[in-house]
Every structure is written in C-alpha cells, then in structure tokens.
Design a protein around this motif. Structure first.
Motif, mmCIF file in Angstrom:
data_model
loop_
_atom_site.group_PDB
_atom_site.id
_atom_site.type_symbol
_atom_site.label_atom_id
_atom_site.label_comp_id
_atom_site.label_asym_id
_atom_site.label_seq_id
_atom_site.Cartn_x
_atom_site.Cartn_y
_atom_site.Cartn_z
ATOM 1 N N ALA A 83 63.277 54.454 57.805
ATOM 2 C CA ALA A 83 63.748 53.149 58.267
ATOM 3 C C ALA A 83 65.264 53.053 58.179
ATOM 4 O O ALA A 83 65.926 52.537 59.086
ATOM 5 N N LEU A 84 65.814 53.566 57.090
ATOM 6 C CA LEU A 84 67.264 53.519 56.936
ATOM 7 C C LEU A 84 67.951 54.380 57.985
ATOM 8 O O LEU A 84 68.961 53.989 58.573
ATOM 9 N N GLY A 85 67.407 55.552 58.243
ATOM 10 C CA GLY A 85 67.988 56.407 59.267
ATOM 11 C C GLY A 85 67.942 55.777 60.645
ATOM 12 O O GLY A 85 68.912 55.840 61.410
ATOM 13 N N LEU A 86 66.817 55.136 60.980
ATOM 14 C CA LEU A 86 66.720 54.454 62.269
ATOM 15 C C LEU A 86 67.724 53.320 62.384
ATOM 16 O O LEU A 86 68.369 53.132 63.419
ATOM 17 N N SER A 87 67.863 52.539 61.318
ATOM 18 C CA SER A 87 68.783 51.402 61.354
ATOM 19 C C SER A 87 70.225 51.869 61.551
ATOM 20 O O SER A 87 70.976 51.277 62.329
ATOM 21 N N LEU A 88 70.601 52.925 60.854
ATOM 22 C CA LEU A 88 71.960 53.432 61.008
ATOM 23 C C LEU A 88 72.202 53.945 62.421
ATOM 24 O O LEU A 88 73.271 53.726 63.004
ATOM 25 N N GLY A 89 71.194 54.610 62.985
ATOM 26 C CA GLY A 89 71.339 55.097 64.353
ATOM 27 C C GLY A 89 71.502 53.963 65.354
ATOM 28 O O GLY A 89 72.341 54.030 66.257
ATOM 29 N N VAL A 90 70.697 52.910 65.206
ATOM 30 C CA VAL A 90 70.787 51.775 66.121
ATOM 31 C C VAL A 90 72.133 51.074 65.981
ATOM 32 O O VAL A 90 72.771 50.695 66.971
ATOM 33 N N ILE A 128 78.691 51.482 71.964
ATOM 34 C CA ILE A 128 78.606 50.992 73.337
ATOM 35 C C ILE A 128 79.405 49.703 73.498
ATOM 36 O O ILE A 128 80.132 49.512 74.487
ATOM 37 N N HIS A 129 79.279 48.813 72.514
ATOM 38 C CA HIS A 129 79.997 47.535 72.577
ATOM 39 C C HIS A 129 81.514 47.768 72.596
ATOM 40 O O HIS A 129 82.242 47.153 73.389
ATOM 41 N N THR A 130 81.994 48.651 71.740
ATOM 42 C CA THR A 130 83.432 48.943 71.682
ATOM 43 C C THR A 130 83.921 49.587 72.969
ATOM 44 O O THR A 130 84.987 49.243 73.496
ATOM 45 N N PHE A 131 83.149 50.527 73.483
ATOM 46 C CA PHE A 131 83.544 51.221 74.717
ATOM 47 C C PHE A 131 83.620 50.248 75.893
ATOM 48 O O PHE A 131 84.591 50.249 76.662
ATOM 49 N N LEU A 132 82.613 49.382 76.027
ATOM 50 C CA LEU A 132 82.601 48.444 77.149
ATOM 51 C C LEU A 132 83.690 47.380 77.003
ATOM 52 O O LEU A 132 84.270 46.936 78.004
ATOM 53 N N GLU A 133 83.985 46.968 75.775
ATOM 54 C CA GLU A 133 85.068 46.018 75.574
ATOM 55 C C GLU A 133 86.403 46.622 76.014
ATOM 56 O O GLU A 133 87.235 45.950 76.641
ATOM 57 N N TRP A 151 78.064 41.497 77.757
ATOM 58 C CA TRP A 151 76.635 41.175 77.624
ATOM 59 C C TRP A 151 75.726 42.361 77.900
ATOM 60 O O TRP A 151 74.509 42.284 77.626
ATOM 61 N N LEU A 152 76.282 43.439 78.447
ATOM 62 C CA LEU A 152 75.440 44.593 78.757
ATOM 63 C C LEU A 152 74.782 45.209 77.524
ATOM 64 O O LEU A 152 73.590 45.558 77.576
ATOM 65 N N VAL A 154 81.663 54.119 57.744
ATOM 66 C CA VAL A 154 83.080 54.435 57.981
ATOM 67 C C VAL A 154 83.356 54.549 59.476
ATOM 68 O O VAL A 154 84.365 54.025 59.979
ATOM 69 N N LEU A 155 82.482 55.221 60.206
ATOM 70 C CA LEU A 155 82.690 55.385 61.640
ATOM 71 C C LEU A 155 82.649 54.043 62.361
ATOM 72 O O LEU A 155 83.475 53.775 63.245
ATOM 73 N N VAL A 156 81.691 53.188 61.989
ATOM 74 C CA VAL A 156 81.591 51.879 62.639
ATOM 75 C C VAL A 156 82.828 51.039 62.349
ATOM 76 O O VAL A 156 83.419 50.419 63.238
ATOM 77 N N VAL A 157 83.238 51.007 61.083
ATOM 78 C CA VAL A 157 84.403 50.207 60.699
ATOM 79 C C VAL A 157 85.668 50.727 61.381
ATOM 80 O O VAL A 157 86.500 49.945 61.864
ATOM 81 N N ASP A 158 85.832 52.058 61.438
ATOM 82 C CA ASP A 158 87.019 52.619 62.079
ATOM 83 C C ASP A 158 87.053 52.308 63.572
ATOM 84 O O ASP A 158 88.117 52.041 64.139
ATOM 85 N N LEU A 159 85.896 52.349 64.219
ATOM 86 C CA LEU A 159 85.855 52.019 65.640
ATOM 87 C C LEU A 159 86.339 50.596 65.881
ATOM 88 O O LEU A 159 87.123 50.329 66.798
ATOM 89 N N ILE A 160 85.872 49.685 65.051
ATOM 90 C CA ILE A 160 86.261 48.282 65.223
ATOM 91 C C ILE A 160 87.712 48.078 64.817
ATOM 92 O O ILE A 160 88.472 47.355 65.465
ATOM 93 N N GLN A 161 88.137 48.731 63.750
ATOM 94 C CA GLN A 161 89.485 48.531 63.227
ATOM 95 C C GLN A 161 90.550 49.064 64.167
ATOM 96 O O GLN A 161 91.602 48.437 64.344
#
Length: 774
Positions: A314-321, A328-333, A348-349, A441-448
């Motif tokens: 479950a943890l692995g699936l959540s991290l992947g999602v 995708i959100h960062t790339f489209l923004e 909204w995509l 770390v990867l998620v935070v760096d993408l947003i930061q």
C-alpha cells in the motif's frame, strides 16, 4: 449496523491520516527549523516574528500535504482491512464495496472542503501576512547582520565593511561598500558615516551615506573613471529572502484574494498584458481541492486489492501515485505558463486523468473484471512460451526447499541466526524508509524549483540530472531520521509480536538483542563519514554545477567572476580579485583601494591582469589613481608594470567552493584563508566541527530510539512509533539548531555548539537504555 460500520471506518482512517499529515508537514518544515532558529539567535530577530513567519507558511504547506496524506492513509487502511480479511467478511455479510466506499468518500469530501478553505481563503491572506512579516525580519536582519570590521555579504551582490557600529545598530562609522549589481561597472562607496532607514509601506531598507565619495570604473576599460564626492547619498539595499525555499516573493498573485485575482485578470486583459500566471493561480486554487476526491477514487480500489501485500504494498502504491500526479501536474503547469497549453486544460487535466482511472478501478473492484478482459489475459498468458512459465514454480520450489526449516537443519545453523534475523528486519525497514524519503525529496524539489525551471526553460534531461545529483545529499541529511524511525519500528514489532519476550525468556538480554542493531547503526555512521569525505563533496559540486551552468546559464564556479571576495591587508588597505588562476599564478580584475584613517579615498589601483613572478607582481592594462586635496585625481595609466605589493600569491590562492561541497580538510584550509583576510569565520568553524559530529548521530538515534520504542504502549501500533520518532527528531533538531545558532553568534565555542545535541541525546539514550528492563 451500517452506521456503526461508517463510524468504524472513520475511526480507523482518522489516526493514520493525522499521523501522515504530521509526518509530511514535519518533513517539509524541519529543514527550516535551523534557519528560523538562526534568525532568532544570530540575527537577534524577535522570537514572535519568526514564530509568525512559520505559522504563515503552514497554510500553503498543508494545502500540499493534506491530499497526499489522504491518499497514503486510505491505501494503508484499506490494505490492512484486506490483509486482515475484514473486507472479505463484510462482503460475505452482504455489504458491497460501494457501501464500504461511502465513509471514505465522505471523509474525502470533508478533506476537500478543508483544502478549499486553505487555498481560497486562508492561504492568500497568510501569504500577504508572510510578506509583511518577512519584511520586518529582513529589516531586522539588515540592522543586525552588519558586524564591525568584518566583510558582510548579507545584501545581494553587495559587500559591506563597517569600522564601527553604534549600540542601536543604526549609526555606522567608517563604511566601504562594493556595489556589484551592474557587472559592467565597478562602484566603490566610501563614507565617514552611515544611517539605516526602513520603509514598511514599500518594503524597502535604505542606507544613507554621509560625507564620502563614489568611485566608478568601467570593468571593460579601467581608463574610464568617475569620482563623485557627496554630503548625503542614499542607496536602497537589495535584501535576500532568508526563506527562499519557503516562499517566492516575486509572485504577487499568491497574495491576492479570489476577488482581487479576478479583477486583476480582467484589467490585464483589457490592457493587453500577459495574464497567464494569474490564470494559473486562479485555476490552481480550485483544482487542488479536487485532488482529495481524485485520490480517494484511485486509492480505495487499489487498497482493497492489495490483499496480503499489506502496508508495504500500500505504501509503495501511494508513493507511486503521488509522484506520478505531481510530476504530471508540475509539467503541465510549466507548459501552461509557457503558453503551449490552455491554462484550464493544463490545470485540470491531471484531475481528469486520475479521476477517470479511479472510476475504472472502482468499477472493476465493485462490479468485477469483465469476462472479455479475463479471456484476453489468459490468451496473452497462453502466448508466453511454456519454458518461461515453468521458471516460477521451480524457483518457488527451490525457495521452499531452502526455507528456514531447511536452513535450521543445515550446517549454517548457529547461535547467530537471531542476529541475521534482526539485521535482515532492520535493513528492510531502513530500505523502506530510504525509498519513502527519496520520493518525498523528489516531490518537494519538483515543487520548490518549478519557478526556476520555468524561467530558465532548460532541457528535460538537465532537470533530471539536477534532481538526481541533489538526491544523495538530501538522503544524507535525512539518514538520521530514517535510522530513528527504522529502529523504533523494529523494536515496536519485536515487542508487539512478543518476539522480544521470547528472546528474554531464552536467556538473551535486551543488550544482546540491541547489539546487532547498534552495530549496523555504527556501520552507517562510518559509511556516512566516508561518504562525506569522498563521494558527497563531488556529488554536491556536480549538483551545484548543473544548477548554475546548465539550468541558469552561468559560468562554471572555477571560471566565474568572484566579485564579492574581498581581502583586508591592513586597516587601511583593501583588495578584491575577480578571477584567480592558481596554476598560472595570476589574477584578473584586480582592485586595490587605500583609504585614510578617517575613511577617505587615498588611491585606487585597477589592473586587468596580475601575474606573480616570484618576488613581485607584473600588472598589465592598469590605472593607478591618487586622490589629492579637493578630490583632485592624478592618473597614471600603464600597459605593463612590475609592482611590489605586500600581498603574495600564496596569500590569495583560495578555491572558492561552498562549505557543503568541501571535505573536512578542504574546509579547514578554507577557514584558515578566510580568517587571514578579515572575513568572519565563526559559522564555518561550526560547520567544520559538524562534519565530525553529524556522522555519529546515527548511532545516537538508534540508542535513543530503543528505550523509547520499548516504553510505547503495545496497542498503539506503528502510529505510536511514528509519533515517538517525530518527537525525538523535533527535540534533537531544535537542540542542535539552537546550539549551532549560539555558536555562530559566538555565544558558545564552535566545537561545543556542534556537539551539544549529540552529547545531550547520547547521555539521555544511555541512561534510558541502562534503565530499561533487560
């Protein structure tokens, strides 16, 4: 019965949701604890200002962590329900998966409403309050960051030297300021006195110079010179944001309320100006609250299908999602801000795609997989060669034949099998924790770093390299927390499953059980220390080079103009170099300034190049100017000249590297050179001692975690373990941050500041460990 089922599901979901929110928020905030503490102690910023700054940051952080926490907690809870066969029992009782889904959906609606409140109401107001609070801190930093007889680089692209500061931190005497904001112009300001003024309305701090002069030369042609004497001269100071990672002050749309944002978009459209950033912000405030509803559609069917895969799956699936959604959100923004995709479609995509996938998964989990899909699967399986299909049963048979029972009968059976078991379990927890931290770390760096990527528009491969080379350093910093949580989880598991009681009943004491764990932690400390001295400096330097050269387009650090490196040869002589070549033993862009005791310019030497001959300097393309009475300038230009100066090449050679990219020996040599040239070195001394103290924190975390884990209630589960780990981590980092800040403020010796947290927590862990029941 059904209402009781709803209460049971909500009661089962709420604790892990709260814990995951706490963990994610803690992870995003803990790296700023040191910065905030440093502001309070080193910069003398009032504590309530810094506390307010932290509070105003929280709405934006929570708007990010709450949807992620819902996804993770739903997958964990559904995985537990499936693994404990509670879902199977409910289905056998006639309760459909859709009926089980109802309380989860209701919880998601509440969470979505909370996120909408944050993004639409609280976050914009908090962002505006953050900027006001930030200016007050910057104002305090400007008045307290200047120190006597020390070069100060607190102001972007400006270096300031002050001979004397009044007790109020407002009146300054004896100033030398190098204004490097224009790379084509070398401007040196020398004044007898100075004052600091602040303008809260315009968020501006002004330095007023009294009785001095401004000397300017063209960096491309030193013969062009201008000297201006003044009685009063005002200069607006460029203030650096101490919380760059927390907030981007160049995005005013974040401070606007919903109504103001709409009016701004309408006004800009009428004027024909660019409105894309404001439209992105407007859509984002509505799309982010929908993310919890999308996540619940994806997480619930995935969770109930994990079966006995349990929490790990479950943890692995959540991290992947989470990673996939935010990538995708960062790339489209970014595509929307570049004008390549309509803003509405881009923002909204991700919700539309993940919502559609979630509905398909939910339908499959509730109505079952269509027969046509099952037939397609069996046809594909039949197309696989028989040899490949036969591999897995054989491998499983080999595993059954070499299982624990077989090993117990073999010659490898020994008294150390328990050690191997404990080490195996411990390494599993460590590996899982490392993966979790890496994803965060990867998620935070993408947003930061999104804004930087959008401004620079680097190729995608450079962004991947940037994230890849930043990851080891971030994991190195987060490794103590990973060790702490892993140790807590291990001993909680041993205690809950009564394995620890069985070991004690067999005559194996707690000390003996803890020995392999402490040895692994000690091995991690050794590996961390070795990595710090060998691999990590190069990786950090590579990460900085990719960020500096490939993404931002600057020159490499070894070729970059070091215009803010100043040296004080004596009380009245100051030297600056722009480029140093230690191999050719030469300098480029040399500037030497001599002043009088009352801080008036006496002479100024500008040379395009200086080569050390062994006994003197061969200067080329230079101009020597003397300032006489009445500011009369005597000019002596030369093409080449041998000049004897008190400074030698060995006094100036210094590799300009960030402290985090240096090993212990490199940093020690760097500190020696800085101290010889009038720079403040207290903070570097603390970093030097921290390079010795930090690797040992892993052993200390393991030592502290064992007694705390054993003292936790057995019924609390791993949620209690996470809470315990967070409390210990917060305690350690607060103590460490305060001690280091005191050391940088020269209120503690540097060595004591770097080792205080280790000494306190090692003593605490030892006492509790010795008092634990063995």
């Amino acid at each position: 019965m059904l209402r009781a089922l709803d209460r049971y599901m909500i009661k089962d979901l709420a604790p892990p949701f709260a814990l995951v929110v706490g963990v994610l928020t803690f992870f995003l905030v803990i790296d700023r604890v040191y910065q905030l503490t440093d502001l309070v102690i080193t910069k003398n910023v009032p504590f309530h200002f810094v506390l307010g700054l932290l509070l105003f940051m929280m709405p934006g952080i929570l708007a990010l962590t709450v949807p992620m926490a819902l996804l993770v907690s739903v997958l964990l809870v559904c995985g537990r329900l499936a693994g404990d066969l509670e879902l199977a029992a409910l289905k056998a009782s006639g309760v459909s998966p859709l009926r089980i889904f109802r309380p989860f959906l209701g919880f998601a609606v509440v969470v979505s409403g909370a996120v909408a409140t944050l993004t639409l109401l609280i976050a914009p107001a908090a962002s505006g309050a953050f900027q006001n609070q930030l200016f007050q801190i910057l104002q305090t930093k400007a008045t307290t960051g200047i120190k006597e007889r020390t070069f100060t680089a607190s102001f972007s692209q400006m270096v300031m030297y002050v001979d004397d500061i009044s007790a109020s931190q407002v009146a300054l005497r004896g100033l030398l300021v190098s204004d490097e904001r224009d790379p084509k112009l070398s401007r040196i300001i020398i004044a007898r006195e100075g004052r600091l003024f602040s303008d809260a309305k315009n968020r501006r701090v002004t330095m007023r110079f009294i009785d001095g002069s401004v000397s300017e030369t063209d960096t491309g042609d030193a013969r062009r010179f201008r000297l201006t004497a003044f009685r009063l001269y005002d200069l607006n100071l460029p203030l650096d944001n101490p919380q760059r990672a927390a907030q981007r002050i160049e995005k005013p749309e974040k401070e606007m309320s919903f109504q103001v944002l709409r009016e701004t978009i309408a006004d800009l459209k009428r004027q024909g100006q660019i409105v894309t950033p404001f439209q992105v912000e407007l859509h984002k405030r509505f799309s982010l609250p929908v993310a919890p509803l999308v996540f619940i559609l994806v997480s619930f069917p995935l969770g109930i299908r994990t079966q006995r895969g349990g929490r790990a799956l479950a943890l692995g699936l959540s991290l992947g999602v989470v990673v996939l959604y935010y990538v995708i959100h960062t790339f489209l923004e970014g595509m929307a801000l570049r004008g390549r995709i309509p803003v509405g479609v881009a923002m909204w995509l991700p919700n539309a795609v993940f919502g559609a996938v979630g509905l398909l998964l939910l339908h499959s989990a509730t109505a079952g997989t269509p027969a046509s899909w099952r037939r397609l699967f069996w046809r594909l399986r039949a197309a696989v060669p028989r040899g490949f299909r036969s591999v897995f049963p054989k491998r499983a048979a080999v595993q059954r034949a070499s299982g624990p029972a077989a090993r117990a009968r073999g010659p490898r059976a020994s008294t150390y099998i328990i050690d191997r078991y404990l080490v195996g379990q411990y390494l599993t927890f460590l590996l899982t924790g490392t993966v979790v931290v890496a994803v965060l770390v990867l998620v935070v760096d993408l947003i930061q770093y999104l804004d930087r990527f959008l401004r620079a528009k680097p190729p995608f491969i450079y962004i991947v390299q940037h994230l890849f080379y930043r990851l080891p350093g971030s994991l190195y910093e987060g490794l103590p927390l990973i060790v702490l949580v892993s140790t807590v989880f291990l001993f909680l598991t041993l205690s809950q499953q009564r394995e620890l009681d069985a070991l004690k009943a067999s005559g194996i004491s707690l000390y003996r059980v803890s020995l392999p764990v402490l040895l692994v932690a000690f091995g991690i400390s050794l590996a961390a220390g070795l990595m710090q001295e060998t691999v990590l400096p190069g990786i950090n330097a590579k990460a900085e080079e990719i960020d500096r050269v490939k993404i931002r387009g600057n020159q490499p650090r070894h070729l970059q103009r070091q215009t803010q490196i100043w040296y004080r040869s004596s009380d009245t002589r100051y030297l600056r170099m722009e480029l140093l070549d230690p191999i050719a033993r030469s300098l480029e862009g040399l500037l030497v300034v001599d002043i009088s005791r009352d801080f008036r310019l006496v002479d100024r030497l500008d040379a395009g190049r200086a080569v050390w001959t062994g006994e003197a300097w061969m200067l080329s393309d230079g101009v020597f100017r003397q300032i006489g009475p009445g500011n009369q300038v005597t000019v002596d230009a030369f093409t080449e000249r041998l000049v004897s100066m008190p400074e030698q090449i060995n006094d100036l050679i210094q590799v300009h590297k960030a402290p985090e990219t240096m090993s212990f020996l490199e940093l020690r040599g760097y500190i020696t050179r800085l101290a010889e040239t009038g720079h403040q070195v207290s903070k570097y001394l603390v970093q030097l001692d921290s390079k010795l103290s930090f690797p040992l924190v892993h052993v200390i975390m393991a030592l502290v975690a064992i007694p705390f884990a054993l003292a936790s209630p057995r019924s609390g589960g791993r949620g209690v373990g996470i809470a315990v780990a967070i409390l210990i981590s917060v305690g350690y980092w607060v103590v460490n941050s305060v001690a280091i800040a005191f050391a940088k403020a020269e209120l503690l010796p540097p060595m004591l500041g770097a080792w205080t947290a280790n000494i306190i927590f090692a003593g605490l862990g030892t006492v509790l460990f010795l008092r634990a029941r063995t």
